[in-house]
Write an enzyme that holds these catalytic residues in place. Structure first.
Site, PDB file in Angstrom:
ATOM      1  N   PRO A 124       0.811  -1.292  -0.017  1.00 61.51           N
ATOM      2  CA  PRO A 124       0.065   0.032  -0.018  1.00 61.51           C
ATOM      3  C   PRO A 124       0.847   1.348   0.045  1.00 61.51           C
ATOM      4  CG  PRO A 124      -0.015  -0.946   2.294  1.00 61.51           C
ATOM      5  CD  PRO A 124       0.837  -1.832   1.273  1.00 61.51           C
ATOM      6  N   CYS A 125       1.236   1.524  -1.225  1.00 60.86           N
ATOM      7  CA  CYS A 125       2.267   2.673  -1.268  1.00 60.86           C
ATOM      8  C   CYS A 125       1.302   4.272  -1.338  1.00 60.86           C
ATOM      9  CB  CYS A 125       3.079   2.768  -2.437  1.00 60.86           C
ATOM     10  SG  CYS A 125       2.123   2.636  -3.958  1.00 60.86           S
TER      11      CYS A 125
END
Length: 161
Positions: A124-125
């Site tokens: 989850p950047c």
């Protein structure tokens, strides 16, 4: 089924996603504007990834349980591993991420590595923001980053009213 590279395109609320992987690992989940193409039958792992993404978008999944693999340096692997430790519905700054990997001066390198993440949503950047709380670069576009963060925050408060 051979262990070549397979692809599966799915439609989501943030546009089409292209899932790429083998029978053993998911190697990429990327936003795509490419037209639908015929891919050979996807192996079970890619179908499982698609199902987990559908569950995420439905608000039924907060953590992905998939074997993933993306090529990168030791530094990049460390950053990507830390991204997976950011809880659903939470954000951290690039500066905080640099501190978490015990390299507080690596803010720019952390940002560059974040941008090279090939496993959108799964790693989850989108949960990394500017120190001032602003939304900064996202390979899928800032509108998608905003949508994903709002989706996760909305889900946190479901049932509290």
């Amino acid at each position: 089924m051979e262990d070549g590279l397979y692809h599966l395109r799915i439609d989501t609320p943030v546009g089409p996603l292209l899932i790429s992987g083998t029978t053993q690992f998911i190697n990429a989940v990327s936003f795509t504007d490419e037209p639908v193409v015929d891919f050979p039958q996807a192996p079970a792992l890619l179908l499982d990834c698609a199902q987990q993404l559908y569950e995420y978008f439905a608000g039924d999944r907060k953590v992905f349980e998939l074997p993933i693999s993306q090529e990168g340096t030791a530094f990049q692997q460390t950053v990507w591993q830390q991204l997976t430790a950011i809880p659903f519905g939470h954000t951290i700054s690039y500066q905080q991420l640099a501190r978490r990997i015990n390299n507080p001066k690596s803010i720019r390198a952390v940002g560059t590595t974040n941008g090279k993440n090939r496993l959108a949503i799964i790693v989850p950047c989108h949960r990394v923001i500017g120190s001032d709380g602003s939304l900064t670069g996202y390979a899928g576009g800032l509108w998608r980053k905003r949508w994903l963060l709002e989706h996760e925050r909305t889900d946190l408060f479901t049932g509290l009213m």
